[in-house]
Design a protein around this motif. Structure first.
Motif, PDB file in Angstrom:
ATOM      1  N   SER A 120      29.649  66.145  70.715  1.00  0.00           N
ATOM      2  CA  SER A 120      30.925  66.125  71.433  1.00  0.00           C
ATOM      3  C   SER A 120      32.125  66.105  70.499  1.00  0.00           C
ATOM      4  N   TYR A 121      31.929  65.662  69.268  1.00  0.00           N
ATOM      5  CA  TYR A 121      33.034  65.665  68.308  1.00  0.00           C
ATOM      6  C   TYR A 121      33.380  67.088  67.843  1.00  0.00           C
ATOM      7  N   LEU A 122      32.512  68.061  68.155  1.00  0.00           N
ATOM      8  CA  LEU A 122      32.760  69.439  67.737  1.00  0.00           C
ATOM      9  C   LEU A 122      33.307  70.294  68.873  1.00  0.00           C
ATOM     10  N   ASP A 123      33.394  69.735  70.121  1.00  0.00           N
ATOM     11  CA  ASP A 123      33.845  70.498  71.275  1.00  0.00           C
ATOM     12  C   ASP A 123      35.351  70.357  71.444  1.00  0.00           C
ATOM     13  N   ASP A 124      35.965  71.471  71.890  1.00  0.00           N
ATOM     14  CA  ASP A 124      37.399  71.473  72.167  1.00  0.00           C
ATOM     15  C   ASP A 124      37.688  71.486  73.663  1.00  0.00           C
ATOM     16  N   GLU A 125      36.689  71.168  74.465  1.00  0.00           N
ATOM     17  CA  GLU A 125      36.871  71.234  75.907  1.00  0.00           C
ATOM     18  C   GLU A 125      37.806  70.116  76.377  1.00  0.00           C
ATOM     19  N   VAL A 126      38.561  70.424  77.465  1.00  0.00           N
ATOM     20  CA  VAL A 126      39.551  69.477  77.960  1.00  0.00           C
ATOM     21  C   VAL A 126      38.897  68.247  78.562  1.00  0.00           C
ATOM     22  N   GLN A 127      37.745  68.449  79.254  1.00  0.00           N
ATOM     23  CA  GLN A 127      37.094  67.330  79.919  1.00  0.00           C
ATOM     24  C   GLN A 127      36.412  66.376  78.953  1.00  0.00           C
ATOM     25  N   CYS A 128      36.338  66.756  77.698  1.00  0.00           N
ATOM     26  CA  CYS A 128      35.708  65.884  76.712  1.00  0.00           C
ATOM     27  C   CYS A 128      36.610  64.669  76.451  1.00  0.00           C
ATOM     28  N   LYS A 129      35.980  63.507  76.351  1.00  0.00           N
ATOM     29  CA  LYS A 129      36.744  62.281  76.156  1.00  0.00           C
ATOM     30  C   LYS A 129      37.155  62.070  74.707  1.00  0.00           C
ATOM     31  N   ILE A 130      36.734  62.923  73.805  1.00  0.00           N
ATOM     32  CA  ILE A 130      37.071  62.795  72.390  1.00  0.00           C
ATOM     33  C   ILE A 130      38.483  63.310  72.172  1.00  0.00           C
ATOM     34  N   THR A 131      39.314  62.508  71.557  1.00  0.00           N
ATOM     35  CA  THR A 131      40.683  62.932  71.280  1.00  0.00           C
ATOM     36  C   THR A 131      40.718  63.824  70.048  1.00  0.00           C
ATOM     37  N   SER A 132      41.847  64.486  69.887  1.00  0.00           N
ATOM     38  CA  SER A 132      42.011  65.383  68.729  1.00  0.00           C
ATOM     39  C   SER A 132      41.989  64.608  67.426  1.00  0.00           C
ATOM     40  N   ALA A 133      42.579  63.433  67.425  1.00  0.00           N
ATOM     41  CA  ALA A 133      42.580  62.621  66.206  1.00  0.00           C
ATOM     42  C   ALA A 133      41.171  62.162  65.845  1.00  0.00           C
ATOM     43  N   GLN A 134      40.401  61.766  66.869  1.00  0.00           N
ATOM     44  CA  GLN A 134      39.022  61.359  66.603  1.00  0.00           C
ATOM     45  C   GLN A 134      38.185  62.535  66.083  1.00  0.00           C
ATOM     46  N   ARG A 135      38.397  63.705  66.660  1.00  0.00           N
ATOM     47  CA  ARG A 135      37.675  64.887  66.205  1.00  0.00           C
ATOM     48  C   ARG A 135      38.026  65.207  64.753  1.00  0.00           C
ATOM     49  N   THR A 136      39.295  65.110  64.430  1.00  0.00           N
ATOM     50  CA  THR A 136      39.713  65.380  63.048  1.00  0.00           C
ATOM     51  C   THR A 136      39.102  64.379  62.076  1.00  0.00           C
ATOM     52  N   GLU A 137      39.077  63.104  62.472  1.00  0.00           N
ATOM     53  CA  GLU A 137      38.485  62.073  61.621  1.00  0.00           C
ATOM     54  C   GLU A 137      36.994  62.297  61.435  1.00  0.00           C
ATOM     55  N   PHE A 138      36.300  62.690  62.497  1.00  0.00           N
ATOM     56  CA  PHE A 138      34.868  62.969  62.372  1.00  0.00           C
ATOM     57  C   PHE A 138      34.607  64.128  61.419  1.00  0.00           C
ATOM     58  N   LEU A 139      35.368  65.203  61.562  1.00  0.00           N
ATOM     59  CA  LEU A 139      35.166  66.364  60.689  1.00  0.00           C
ATOM     60  C   LEU A 139      35.503  66.047  59.241  1.00  0.00           C
ATOM     61  N   ARG A 140      36.470  65.169  59.049  1.00  0.00           N
ATOM     62  CA  ARG A 140      36.883  64.836  57.680  1.00  0.00           C
ATOM     63  C   ARG A 140      35.892  63.915  56.980  1.00  0.00           C
ATOM     64  N   ALA A 141      35.440  62.873  57.690  1.00  0.00           N
ATOM     65  CA  ALA A 141      34.689  61.823  57.012  1.00  0.00           C
ATOM     66  C   ALA A 141      33.224  61.733  57.404  1.00  0.00           C
ATOM     67  N   TYR A 142      32.828  62.277  58.547  1.00  0.00           N
ATOM     68  CA  TYR A 142      31.480  61.998  59.035  1.00  0.00           C
ATOM     69  C   TYR A 142      30.643  63.247  59.314  1.00  0.00           C
ATOM     70  N   TYR A 143      31.222  64.419  59.272  1.00  0.00           N
ATOM     71  CA  TYR A 143      30.438  65.604  59.621  1.00  0.00           C
ATOM     72  C   TYR A 143      29.358  65.875  58.565  1.00  0.00           C
ATOM     73  N   THR A 144      29.744  65.876  57.312  1.00  0.00           N
ATOM     74  CA  THR A 144      28.754  66.106  56.247  1.00  0.00           C
ATOM     75  C   THR A 144      27.698  65.013  56.251  1.00  0.00           C
ATOM     76  N   ARG A 145      28.114  63.774  56.479  1.00  0.00           N
ATOM     77  CA  ARG A 145      27.158  62.678  56.514  1.00  0.00           C
ATOM     78  C   ARG A 145      26.175  62.845  57.678  1.00  0.00           C
ATOM     79  N   THR A 146      26.666  63.355  58.809  1.00  0.00           N
ATOM     80  CA  THR A 146      25.793  63.585  59.962  1.00  0.00           C
ATOM     81  C   THR A 146      24.751  64.650  59.666  1.00  0.00           C
ATOM     82  N   LEU A 147      25.181  65.758  59.031  1.00  0.00           N
ATOM     83  CA  LEU A 147      24.215  66.815  58.696  1.00  0.00           C
ATOM     84  C   LEU A 147      23.187  66.322  57.689  1.00  0.00           C
ATOM     85  N   GLN A 148      23.617  65.554  56.728  1.00  0.00           N
ATOM     86  CA  GLN A 148      22.663  65.017  55.748  1.00  0.00           C
ATOM     87  C   GLN A 148      21.668  64.063  56.406  1.00  0.00           C
TER      88      GLN A 148
END
Length: 816
Positions: free
Chosen positions: A40-68
């Motif tokens: 859900s942190y990768l979706d841009d859908e309006v109904q998603c409860k993830i905010t833009s700031a949270q999505r940006t933070e996930f992509l910055r700090a946690y996306y690589t860690r999640t894939l690993q």
């Protein structure tokens, strides 16, 4: 700020909770819920409860860690609890929907570290294959274009660039022989080029919309990719068509090439000039880069034309046409022409470069001349004329038929282009494909299809002969009809029976010229003249000879008779003797036991040393006035050869005789005593030759198989002992001669008795046994050297032991 920290904590806690669930739970609903939460942190859908700031933070700090994390658990049990469709959508989707640069780095590192073969590796390879086929490379490049200021570190950017460009090599090393087709270079690099074109097209559209973009990363990718291979085969057609009518595309291409680092710019330019077909296309893509970048200037104006010769004529036409296509670049065309003229007319280049390179320079020269207008031809007329005459001289003097023919064709073309007083050169030569191509290069590009007049159908022009070359005159004379020469038949011929052939070159006048000729010249005449002159120059200029004696001696010692010079060995030996006499403390004695010499060279050293020692021991002749060569070796010799060291002695002697009254004179003349010039340097000659005589070397063994050198060495030492008569060092030399040399001889005798079978010893050496036995007995009883006495006793024991079983010992008197 507080809100930002709260969001960071929330994202971190949520991701950590998902990791714990995936690690500990075995229920399908919990696993899929956790994967959905991460996705859900990768979706841009309006109904998603993830905010833009949270999505940006996930992509910055946690996306690589999640894939690993996912890769580290690729073989975990919870993977088996989800269906194949859920795995493709959720597990694989996390790699294909996030930032492509992070996903690519994680995938490449994982593929390189996971052991193969394995199901996990196959799964990651399939994800990477879908990553490429789904256009993620285009997304990666375009995302970098949107970043006007890089947000990552240079190290991370360099790592990403390496993985992106070297992907075919990395996957081939890991997956061979089960590599995927899309990873092969012929499939991958066109895919990368298509992604670059899409990124450039979007950049052009963004510029039209007033948005800024950055081409830095695309330029880095282009440069590094061109080092791996030519991707311009895909880029060039689109760039050519897009820049033909769109100025924004031209600006984007210019900026792209300007951002390529200098270390990769040469690969980019060479790939580009080979991919385009017309000079105007290259001009639209490159712009005036050759004027702005020093590396581009060097590659376009020098390296492609003078340092390499692998490119087709089309590439030369494109490069030179590019320089001539713009008024600001036009001066570079004249600069290139001057450089080509110098290269084509250089005699050294004609002699030492390959035929292919000479043909390449000839093509470039003719193409460059064809692009000149009348004003430029008038400005460069004198330089072109000098190039034509000098270049024809160099080419026609060559012994290679193709080189001479090349000089004729280029000379004809240059003369026809300059049109000097309406006269044009014309030669007779055999026409082939090479000459046809050269003759066609003067035609404009639009007239390439028109037939070019060959040498069989020359126009009626005035035939001239260049006075610069006798060879050219001989060849052009064949085209002149025979004339009536009957009037010359009555002339009386000169008597030429006593004429001598004159050397085409003058002998050298300086020693350094001789040394240079020996080191670098390939001319047999020059080498022979230098070899014949070196001895006289050494004796004439002793001060200079001392400076170069060591280097010149080395060169002469290693010199071979490559050209069949008459009297080569005698000339070489005389030169080395002159050097040894001029500089008695020579390097020959110290080099005798060195590793890098053959037996022949060691024998040459001994011969030179013996001859020079004899010359030094001879008295000074010519009424007490030594010759310049002899004066140079005296101990107190002056620094200049013209100073006479005996002049003042003669003056004093004449004054004494004029004032002395003699009652009577002896009838016979007494010999004038002269110093032994060998005496001061006898030790330098003698002792180094005895330094290592008993130590076997890698290349020779004096006391073993190389007895010929040992015999010559002993003979030379004895000669030196004789020549050092009455010298202070003679006592030390005699002791060493009587001790060390005798020990060497006795050691050799012991080796003979120890090695030869007793039967062979009796049969082969029966005549020498009694004499050898008597000599050994004398040495054992009366030699002053204890080692010699011990060796003599050992030899007698070995002789008795060897013959004991063959003959009655009393018959030879060998029992004590």
């Amino acid at each position: 700020m507080m809100q930002s920290l709260t969001q960071e904590v929330e994202v971190g806690l949520s991701v950590a909770q998902c990791f714990r669930t995936l690690t500990a739970s075995s229920k399908e609903k919990e696993v899929t819920k956790a994967l959905h939460r991460l996705a859900s942190y990768l979706d841009d859908e309006v109904q998603c409860k993830i905010t833009s700031a949270q999505r940006t933070e996930f992509l910055r700090a946690y996306y690589t860690r999640t894939l690993q994390f996912l890769i580290s658990n690729i073989n975990a049990d919870w993977i088996q609890h989800i269906t194949a469709a859920q795995r493709t959508e959720l597990w694989d989707g996390l790699f294909l929907r996030g930032p492509p640069d992070q996903a690519l780095l994680v995938l490449m590192d994982a593929i390189g570290s996971i052991s193969s073969p394995s199901a996990g590796l196959d799964h990651l390879v399939s994800i990477l294959e879908r990553f490429l086929q789904s256009g993620r490379l285009t997304v990666l490049l375009w995302s970098r274009c949107q970043e006007t200021a890089p947000s990552d570190s240079p190290q991370l950017r360099e790592t990403l660039l390496g993985r992106l460009v070297a992907l075919p090599d990395l996957t081939a090393n890991k997956l061979h022989p089960h590599n995927k087709t899309v990873f092969l270079p012929q499939q991958y690099y066109p895919l990368l080029a298509s992604g670059m074109l899409t990124a450039l097209e979007r950049t052009c559209q963004a510029l039209r919309d007033g948005r800024d973009c950055s081409l830095a990363f695309v330029a880095l990718t282009l440069g590094k990719a061109c080092v791996q291979g030519h991707i311009f085969e895909v880029l060039a057609p689109t760039l050519s068509s897009s820049t033909s009518s769109d100025m924004v595309w031209q600006r984007v291409c210019w900026k792209l090439l300007e951002n390529v680092p200098e270390r990769w710019l040469e690969s980019v330019l060479t790939g580009l000039v080979q991919a385009v077909n017309r000079p105007d296309t290259l001009s639209r893509i490159m712009g005036n880069l050759v004027l702005k970048n020093k590396k581009a200037h060097f590659v376009i104006t020098h390296k492609l034309l003078l340092l390499q010769y692998k490119y087709e004529t089309r590439v030369l036409r494109v490069v030179l046409g590019y320089l001539a296509d713009d008024r600001e670049r036009r001066p570079l065309l004249l600069q290139v022409l001057r450089a080509l003229c110098q290269a084509w007319a250089n005699p050294s280049a004609v002699r030492h470069t390959t035929l292919e390179q000479q043909l390449y320079v000839s093509r470039a020269l003719l193409l460059c001349v064809a692009l000149l207008d009348d004003a430029e031809l008038k400005e460069l007329r004198s330089e072109l004329l000098q190039c034509m005459l000098g270049g024809m001289q160099s080419h026609l003097d060559s012994s290679v038929v193709r080189v001479r023919r090349m000089g004729m064709v280029v000379g004809e073309c240059l003369s026809s282009r300059m049109d000097i007083d309406g006269a044009k050169l014309k030669f007779e030569y055999e026409q082939d494909e090479e000459t046809k191509e050269l003759l066609s290069l003067l035609a404009p590009p639009s007239e390439e299809t028109k037939p070019v007049a060959g040498p069989q159908d020359p126009p009626r022009e005035v035939e001239v002969q260049t006075v610069q070359s006798q060879a050219a005159a001989a060849r052009t004379s064949a085209a002149v009809p025979d004339s009536d020469l009957d009037s010359d038949d009555e002339l009386t011929p000169y008597d030429m029976s006593g004429d001598q052939e004159m050397s085409p070159a003058a002998p050298p006048r300086y020693l350094r010229d001789c040394l240079e000729a020996f080191l670098s010249s390939e001319d047999p005449v020059r080498v022979e003249l230098s070899l014949r002159a070196v001895e006289g120059l050494v004796r004439k200029n002793p001060s200079t000879a001392r400076e170069v004696s060591v280097e010149l001696s080395k060169v002469l010692l290693h010199m071979e008779d490559r050209y069949g010079t008459e009297g080569f060995l005698s000339l070489r030996r005389s030169a080395m003797v002159a050097l040894a006499v001029t500089h008695p403390v020579a390097f020959l004695t110290t080099e005798f036991y060195s590793m890098n010499y053959s037996l022949r060279q060691r024998l040459d050293m001994l011969e030179v040393l013996a001859t020079s020692a004899q010359e030094l021991s001879q008295p000074i002749t010519d009424k007490g006035v030594p010759s310049k060569g002899i004066r140079a070796v005296t101990v107190d010799a002056p620094p200049y050869p013209d100073d006479d060291t005996t002049h003042w002695r003669q003056v004093v002697e004449r004054r004494i005789q004029s004032k002395t009254k003699l009652l009577s004179k002896v009838g016979g003349r007494t010999a004038t005593p002269t110093p032994n010039r060998f005496a001061p340097v006898a030790g330098h000659y003698f002792f180094p030759l005895l330094r290592n005589y008993d130590r076997p070397q890698v290349t020779f063994d004096l006391l073993g198989s190389d007895h010929l050198v040992l015999g010559r060495l002993i003979h030379t030492l004895g000669l030196m002992m004789h020549l050092a008569v009455n010298a202070p060092v003679a006592t030390q030399m005699a002791y060493l001669n009587a001790g060390m040399v005798r020990r060497g001889v006795l050691f050799a005798v012991c080796s003979v008795f120890l090695s030869m079978p007793s039967q062979s010893l009796l049969v082969e050496l029966s005549d020498q046994l009694f004499e050898t036995r008597a000599w050994l007995a004398d040495v054992a009883e009366g030699d002053p050297d204890a080692d010699c006495r011990s060796l003599a006793v050992q030899s007698l024991v070995l002789l008795e032991k060897s013959l004991k079983t063959e003959l009655d010992p009393t018959a030879l008197g060998l029992q004590s």
